[in-house]
Structures are given as C-alpha cells and as structure tokens.
Design a protein around this motif. Structure first.
Motif: not given
Length: 353
Positions: A33-38, A349-353
């Motif tokens: 919900x708060x992070x994007x990682x490649x 993953x809908x949860x926050x990191x």
C-alpha cells in the motif's frame, strides 16, 4: 463505478509477444500500500515468509486452435470450399464442443470440417455467437489427433502479431500443468520453474494446487459503461478437500494465502464461505470481483499486467484500491515493464510495508 475508471494508455511496444527465458528472469514489481520495488521473479522469496501458502492453478492448456477446410458439394459453380478456423471453448458433456468458428457464416448444419487426415468434425448448429461441433473421435484417440493437428490458442493480442509455433507448446504451459481443459494459460504461473518451486518449499512456504479451466471469455471486452451491468463468463473449477484444508490451516496458523494468478484467486474466493473459511468446491464460477468486494481467504496476489478496461484490472483494483493500482501501472509503464500473457509480473500485497 464506470468502465473509464479502469482505462490507461499502454504503448503498443510494451505488449510482450515472447516470454523471458529462463522463466524466472521476468521482471517482478512488488507493491504494497505504500511501497513499490523493482525486482525479478527469481527474487520472489524475499517477500515470502515461512508459513505462507501459494495457491497454484494446475490446469493444462489444450492445443485448441484448429485450421480446417469445409467442402460442400452441389454448389452452383462446383464444390464450395471454405477455410475455417476453430478455437475450442468447452465440451458440453454430450460429446459436442462449443467453439468459436471463423467465419461462422460459412457453416451450415451437417457440414464436415476436415482438420487433418485423422481429425474432422460435423457442424451441429449455432448457440448465439458460438458454433457447436461434434468430432469424429473421442477419448485418447481425440487427444492424440488434437495434439498433432492443433495449435496453442495464443491470446488475441499476440495472435494478431504472429502465429503460434513450436516454442509456444512449452512457453504457454506451466511446469505444474496437470488437468487438461484450459484454452488460455494461467499466465502468472508461467514464471515458475522447478528450481524456484524447490526454493519456495525449502523456506517453509506451502504450495496448494487448485484447478480452474481458463476459458476464452477471459479476453472478452467489457461493453457496458456501468460495470455493475457486466455479465461475467463462467469457467469450471475445483477446490479439493485437501486444498481447502491446507488453506484453512495456513490461515489459522497466521500464514498468508497468496494465489498465483487471478484464476486461482477467483476460484478460492468462489469456494470461500466466510472470513478465513473455505470448503471443497466444484462447478462453474462466474464470480465478478470489483472494488468493494470482501476477500475472505486472499492476502495477496502474484499476477501479470492486465488489459485496460478489463475485468482483471477491476479485480486487482478491488484488492489494492483503484488509486493505488493506477500508481502501480503508471510506474510499470514508466519503467518499461512488459505487459499481458507473456509479459512481466507483479506481487501485490495490500498491507503496508
């Protein structure tokens, strides 16, 4: 919600026509919900935890695209010959198949279509926009003849760019395919090889197999602006007693249930009976998952990147939120991820990191 809420501009060059090799070399976009990682699919184990469970669709794609000839005697100017393309959709249980036939207007009741020296079919009639045919073979003989004459039924957006070939017989099939019946692949699962599956099991992540025979309806466009008026296609699926038990036990122990692919997700949510509860199930499902849907047994999803204005875009938006998915897709396009069946993948993953 409106169909336009799920639209986006996709450069044509980002539509993949061949998969990455090896399978695990595909890129992987991990989003919370708060992070994007490649990352890459080979990095999947970074975000899995011991006690989690992946749910895999073990359907097997049949070589269901056939090219045949219809010859009809007694025409005004000699024999009438027509080339007919057939894509198998589903058997009806009475020895007949519903198929897409092109051009359908060239067929009349009783016509025989010859696909090979060993395989032919009789046209039995129409059912709305589909054709109904009866093959001259059944059982193992039919399977053998179909394997020899048929082609992999590549999605329309690939088939428009190139014909299926021998490479697709391997590329468009998962390494754990068991039960024949699909006319489209569960494409998120195409990224797995035996080595990655062994790594996942070794870290204490469970693997559960379910079966949903993916139909050609998965590619049908939504034609109504008010998505609540859309009629979903139905597909046959099965969740065994063992699979239901494994999923419930994982939830009870605090592990996450992460389906691999929207097909596996739709199936387990069809079989779910309450939050954290799922029963053995078998039958046709036309579940339509849109924003506002309450997920009973799904904690995350591994999935490829989907068509604009598709029911699958609506599904991932239901899981992550419409605004969040818009940001995820904006990032994927900016970073040149490859889209659709042979493209890259994402871990949502809908949860926050």
């Amino acid at each position: 919600m409106k169909l336009s809420d799920f639209d986006f501009n996709l450069p044509d060059e980002l539509i993949a026509t061949r998969p990455a090799r090896p399978r695990t070399a595909s890129r992987l976009l991990m989003a919370t919900s708060d992070q994007i990682t490649d990352a890459h699919v080979s990095d999947l184990t970074i975000w899995l935890r011991p006690g989690d469970r992946l749910v895999l669709n073990d359907t097997k794609v049949i070589p269901g695209r056939l090219f045949g000839t219809r010859t009809r005697a007694g025409q005004a100017h000699g024999e009438g010959v027509a080339k007919i393309e057939v894509t198998l959709l589903s058997p009806d249980g009475a020895g007949q198949w519903h198929v897409m036939a092109k051009p359908l207007r060239k067929l009349r009741d009783g016509d025989v279509i010859v696909f090979s020296d060993d395989l032919s079919a009789c046209f039995m009639g129409r059912d709305d926009e589909q054709a109904v045919i009866r093959f001259t073979l059944d059982g193992a003989a039919f399977d053998t003849a179909l394997a020899a004459a048929g082609n992999m039924p590549l999605p329309p957006y690939i088939a428009a760019k190139r014909a299926a070939d021998a490479r697709d017989n391997e590329d468009y099939q998962t390494v754990f395919a068991r039960h024949s019946g699909a006319v489209a692949a569960p494409t998120a699962s195409l990224h797995f090889d035996d080595g990655l599956l062994d790594q996942i099991k070794a870290m204490g992540v469970g693997l559960t197999h379910v079966t949903l025979h993916v139909g050609a309806g998965t590619f049908l466009p939504v034609k109504v602006d008010d998505i609540s008026q859309h009629k979903m296609h139905a597909e046959w699926g099965r969740v065994s007693a063992d699979a239901a038990h494994e999923i419930e036990a994982t939830i009870a122990a605090g592990g996450r249930i992460i389906p691999v692919g929207t097909t596996a997700l739709r199936l387990i949510e069809s079989a779910a009976t309450a939050p954290g509860k799922i029963s053995p199930w078998q039958g046709e499902t036309d579940i339509f998952i849109t924003p506002g849907f309450r997920f009973n047994v799904t904690d995350g999803l591994m999935t490829n990147f989907h068509l604009p204005k598709s029911t699958l875009m609506m599904l991932v938006s239901a899981l992550m939120g419409t605004d969040r998915m818009r940001a995820v897709y904006d990032h994927a396009i900016a970073q040149r991820y490859r889209f659709f069946s042979y493209g890259d993948s994402s871990l949502l993953l809908p949860e926050a990191s």
